[in-house]
Design a protein around this motif. Structure first.
Motif, short mmCIF file in Angstrom:
data_model
loop_
_atom_site.label_atom_id
_atom_site.label_comp_id
_atom_site.label_asym_id
_atom_site.label_seq_id
_atom_site.Cartn_x
_atom_site.Cartn_y
_atom_site.Cartn_z
N ILE A 141 0.83 -1.21 0.00
CA ILE A 141 0.00 0.00 0.00
C ILE A 141 0.86 1.26 0.00
O ILE A 141 0.56 2.23 -0.72
N GLN A 198 -3.55 -9.70 1.74
CA GLN A 198 -3.82 -8.33 2.12
C GLN A 198 -2.61 -7.47 1.75
O GLN A 198 -1.48 -7.78 2.13
N TRP A 243 -7.17 1.45 -5.92
CA TRP A 243 -7.33 0.24 -5.11
C TRP A 243 -8.21 0.58 -3.92
O TRP A 243 -8.51 1.74 -3.65
N ASP A 244 -8.62 -0.43 -3.19
CA ASP A 244 -9.51 -0.24 -2.04
C ASP A 244 -8.72 -0.49 -0.76
O ASP A 244 -7.85 -1.35 -0.70
N MET A 245 -9.03 0.29 0.28
CA MET A 245 -8.38 0.07 1.58
C MET A 245 -9.22 0.75 2.65
O MET A 245 -10.09 1.56 2.37
N CYS A 251 -8.43 -4.38 1.32
CA CYS A 251 -7.28 -4.21 0.42
C CYS A 251 -6.79 -5.52 -0.18
O CYS A 251 -5.65 -5.60 -0.63
N CYS A 311 -1.93 -4.59 2.84
CA CYS A 311 -1.42 -3.82 3.98
C CYS A 311 -0.35 -4.58 4.75
O CYS A 311 0.49 -3.99 5.42
#
Length: 255
Positions: free
Chosen positions: A38, A83, A61-63, A73, A85
């Motif tokens: 990330i 993940q 992206w999604d987080m 994520c 992260c």
């Protein structure tokens, strides 16, 4: 320092919109110690220039939480769903290849629509239904031995990694997947949630339920929280057999 001149090579599978064709774009960004995927994507967002030196759009992206709790994520990193992260750059082979999970529809770049998971949770009533209009007082206690394994099941963050790993979850199947199955076991074990046990078991015996599980056991190996998914599925198979007999022959045994 030598690391001041080090760089990270990343190849990102991109997709401008849900119906667009995917394409790859390579980036080269400055290296820093202790970077995760990330933080590398944030570097690209700060300076969206690809490896050819061309200005481009920031990678989408999604987080959410950034500490492996929200599950948002999830993506495929070097061929493995995980993940982003907690995926550390120092532990990844370069170039780092990022792709969206294939089990879910792509919204844009690395972000996918996980509605399939949430719809499955609705189908199996993955919650404890209580009337919140007035104080119900203390709830019933759970035995400590049951509480301990139920807590392990409650760690599910609907990240979608187990569905990505499962060969039986795909566009040609309506299988609800291992996450929803495990949540049925969790909420059936709750003293109040058990009142809706029969409804949940009926849902599991419906299309897309337990019978679609091929017991590949990929899910339990892929789960970032180490949830004993296959143990839950085995327990539910026993429960489903008993439920089927009771439904067929009739029983005044209620749970």
């Amino acid at each position: 320092m030598a690391e001041d001149h080090k760089t990270i090579r990343m190849i990102v599978q991109r997709q401008d919109e849900p119906e667009a064709l995917p394409y790859e774009e390579e980036f080269e960004i400055p290296y820093r110690k202790n970077m995760n995927v990330i933080s590398a994507l944030m570097e690209i967002r700060r300076n969206p220039v690809n490896a050819k030196g061309e200005q481009t759009t920031p990678v989408y992206w999604d987080m959410g939480c950034l500490e492996e709790v929200c599950g948002a994520c999830s993506m495929v990193i070097n061929g493995k769903a995980m993940q982003s992260c907690t995926a550390l750059i120092d532990q990844l082979e370069q170039p780092v290849r990022l792709e969206p999970m294939k089990t879910f529809p792509v919204m844009r770049d690395l972000a996918v629509d996980r509605s399939r998971m949430f719809d499955s949770l609705k189908k199996v009533k993955a919650w404890v239904p209580i009337d919140g209009t007035y104080d119900l007082g203390e709830g019933p206690r759970m035995p400590e031995s049951k509480r301990q394994w139920a807590y392990e099941l409650s760690k599910c963050m609907t990240c979608g990694v187990c569905l990505e790993a499962c060969p039986n979850v795909n566009s040609n199947s309506d299988f609800i997947g291992p996450a929803a199955l495990s949540q049925v076991r969790l909420f059936n074990s709750h003293p109040t949630g058990a009142y809706h046990k029969a409804e949940r078991m009926d849902a599991l015996l419906d299309d897309g339920g337990l019978q679609n599980c091929g017991n590949s056991q990929n899910c339990v190996q892929a789960c970032p929280k180490g949830i004993p998914l296959t143990t839950s599925i085995a327990a539910l198979n026993r429960e489903a057999t008993l439920h089927s007999f009771k439904s067929f022959f009739g029983s005044d045994y209620q749970h």
